[in-house]
Design a protein around this motif. Structure first.
Motif, PDB file in Angstrom:
ATOM      1  N   GLN A 177       0.801  -1.129  -0.110  1.00  0.00           N
ATOM      2  CA  GLN A 177      -0.007   0.171   0.001  1.00  0.00           C
ATOM      3  C   GLN A 177       0.697   1.179  -0.073  1.00  0.00           C
ATOM      4  O   GLN A 177       0.386   2.292  -0.108  1.00  0.00           O
ATOM      5  N   ALA A 178       2.034   1.059   0.138  1.00  0.00           N
ATOM      6  CA  ALA A 178       2.983   2.103   0.157  1.00  0.00           C
ATOM      7  C   ALA A 178       4.443   1.564  -0.683  1.00  0.00           C
ATOM      8  O   ALA A 178       4.600   0.577  -0.791  1.00  0.00           O
ATOM      9  N   MET A 179       5.000   2.666  -1.601  1.00  0.00           N
ATOM     10  CA  MET A 179       6.098   2.308  -2.306  1.00  0.00           C
ATOM     11  C   MET A 179       7.308   1.924  -1.228  1.00  0.00           C
ATOM     12  O   MET A 179       7.369   2.170  -0.204  1.00  0.00           O
ATOM     13  N   TRP A 180       8.349   1.479  -1.878  1.00  0.00           N
ATOM     14  CA  TRP A 180       9.656   1.467  -1.177  1.00  0.00           C
ATOM     15  C   TRP A 180      10.581   1.936  -2.179  1.00  0.00           C
ATOM     16  O   TRP A 180      10.615   2.086  -3.315  1.00  0.00           O
ATOM     17  N   GLY A 181      12.133   1.887  -1.768  1.00  0.00           N
ATOM     18  CA  GLY A 181      12.983   2.053  -2.733  1.00  0.00           C
ATOM     19  C   GLY A 181      14.219   2.374  -1.993  1.00  0.00           C
ATOM     20  O   GLY A 181      14.545   2.069  -0.798  1.00  0.00           O
ATOM     21  N   GLY A 182      15.297   2.836  -2.753  1.00  0.00           N
ATOM     22  CA  GLY A 182      16.600   3.206  -2.342  1.00  0.00           C
ATOM     23  C   GLY A 182      16.788   5.004  -2.467  1.00  0.00           C
ATOM     24  O   GLY A 182      15.725   5.553  -3.142  1.00  0.00           O
ATOM     25  N   TRP A 183      17.882   5.352  -2.058  1.00  0.00           N
ATOM     26  CA  TRP A 183      17.969   6.845  -2.014  1.00  0.00           C
ATOM     27  C   TRP A 183      19.342   7.265  -2.771  1.00  0.00           C
ATOM     28  O   TRP A 183      20.427   6.415  -2.567  1.00  0.00           O
ATOM     29  N   LEU A 184      19.337   8.006  -3.543  1.00  0.00           N
ATOM     30  CA  LEU A 184      20.470   8.963  -4.052  1.00  0.00           C
ATOM     31  C   LEU A 184      20.657  10.112  -3.777  1.00  0.00           C
ATOM     32  O   LEU A 184      19.855  10.923  -4.041  1.00  0.00           O
TER      33      LEU A 184
END
Length: 365
Positions: free
Chosen positions: A239-246
């Motif tokens: 229900q929420a996105m996920w990811g990495g950070w740059l």
């Protein structure tokens, strides 16, 4: 009714606390023309975010695999028992990058980062054990408590300018830690995660894949990760996105992969942003006796991480996810992933410079 000074003070403190907890958060979204968002359009799972890098089981392949003798002892890893409760004692050398970034590995996935323009960031800060109710249930579920927990002083916490969370899983996102950090910092999260923030007047910025925010001279990009997201036992899968950070400042870059399996997203990130100066890449949580294929699908093995670092053009790779501050979920032992990393570095003849830290170590790059 007569109140004593102590009881009156306690009531006043409770009222202030309740007022703070009920203060609505300020939420803004950063999308942008290049934002990559895929959601289920209709049906039972309408609105659920989808991993655009998903691969059917029969098509899953990996560039490198350790087949046997994957965890030989290493002279630079000193352990109390084999592969358990260890310290890395080898050289800690990295190329002269002159990025202006410095960082401290707090343990597991948590980092304190100082930017070239003097800002302090926290990435996936989880200072203690799991939030309730998992903390209550972990005894019955057989989850290992982390024997070492990160510590920051009140002054360090108060100096935090921004907090970046990659996803909702309990070893990466902590209400208790958010309460310690407070509402002065700005919180950056993937789309949909603001709904899971505690109330208390927090400033929250939601981002989509390939969107970015500006924090003074720092560009904050959310990039893809091959993972998934959930917080509750029922009805909140993806229900929420996920990811990495740059993070980018004056052309210098620092990449935090978040929890991720190996997929084409690493090559895509490099094509979009160029070679990365500093890469923080996980190497753990890929092992399971029964569901090993799934665990590896959503977590990088050490050899996956080495291949990913090469595809990203990393000028230095700092591994994380293992260690004395981990929960040893999906690992043979606390430092088996590090032993496998050092072994596979030689087997693959990897040319990516490795910088191995112990929990609490700091480095300027």
């Amino acid at each position: 009714m007569k109140l004593t000074l102590v009881s009156a003070t306690a009531l006043l403190g409770s009222a202030v606390l309740l007022s703070a907890c009920s203060t609505p958060n300020k939420v803004e979204q950063q999308l942008g023309a290049d934002a990559l968002i895929e959601q289920v359009a209709e049906g039972k799972y309408k609105g659920m975010y989808r991993n655009v890098y998903r691969t059917p089981v029969e098509q899953r392949q990996y560039p490198a695999n350790c087949e046997a003798d994957c965890y030989p002892a290493h002279p630079a890893v000193s352990c109390k028992t084999p592969a358990q409760d260890c310290q890395y004692t080898g050289p800690q050398q990295s190329p002269a990058l002159d990025t202006g970034f410095s960082l401290q590995w707090l343990g597991h996935a948590s980092f304190l980062v100082n930017t070239p323009d003097g800002q302090q960031l926290l990435i996936d800060p989880v200072f203690g054990q799991f939030d309730w109710p998992v903390s209550w249930a972990q005894h019955f579920a057989g989850i290992i408590k982390r024997p070492y927990t990160p510590r920051l002083t009140k002054e360090q916490l108060a100096a935090t300018d921004a907090v970046l969370y990659s996803h909702l899983h309990y070893d990466h996102f902590s209400h208790a830690s958010i309460a310690q950090i407070g509402a002065t910092a700005k919180y950056y999260v993937p789309l949909g995660m603001a709904n899971y923030m505690p109330k208390g007047g927090y400033n929250v910025v939601e981002q989509a894949w390939y969107s970015h925010s500006q924090l003074d001279g720092l560009n904050i990009h959310l990039v893809p990760a091959h993972h998934f997201n959930s917080r509750k036992l029922f009805n909140d899968h993806n229900q929420a996105m996920w990811g990495g950070w740059l993070l980018e400042h004056s052309g210098k870059t620092l990449f935090f992969a978040g929890d991720t399996g190996y997929s084409g997203h690493f090559k895509d990130i490099q094509q979009r942003y160029g070679d990365i100066d500093i890469c923080l890449i996980p190497i753990a949580s890929y092992h399971h006796d029964k569901d090993g294929d799934w665990y590896r699908y959503v977590h990088t093995t050490p050899e996956d991480a080495l291949v990913a670092a090469a595809e990203l053009g990393c000028k230095v790779m700092i591994p994380w996810g293992y260690g004395n501050a981990s929960w040893q979920m999906g690992d043979h032992s606390s430092h088996s992933p590090l032993l496998r990393l050092l072994h596979m570095q030689q087997q693959l003849n990897s040319q990516v410079p490795l910088l191995i830290l112990n929990e609490g170590d700091s480095v300027a790059l």
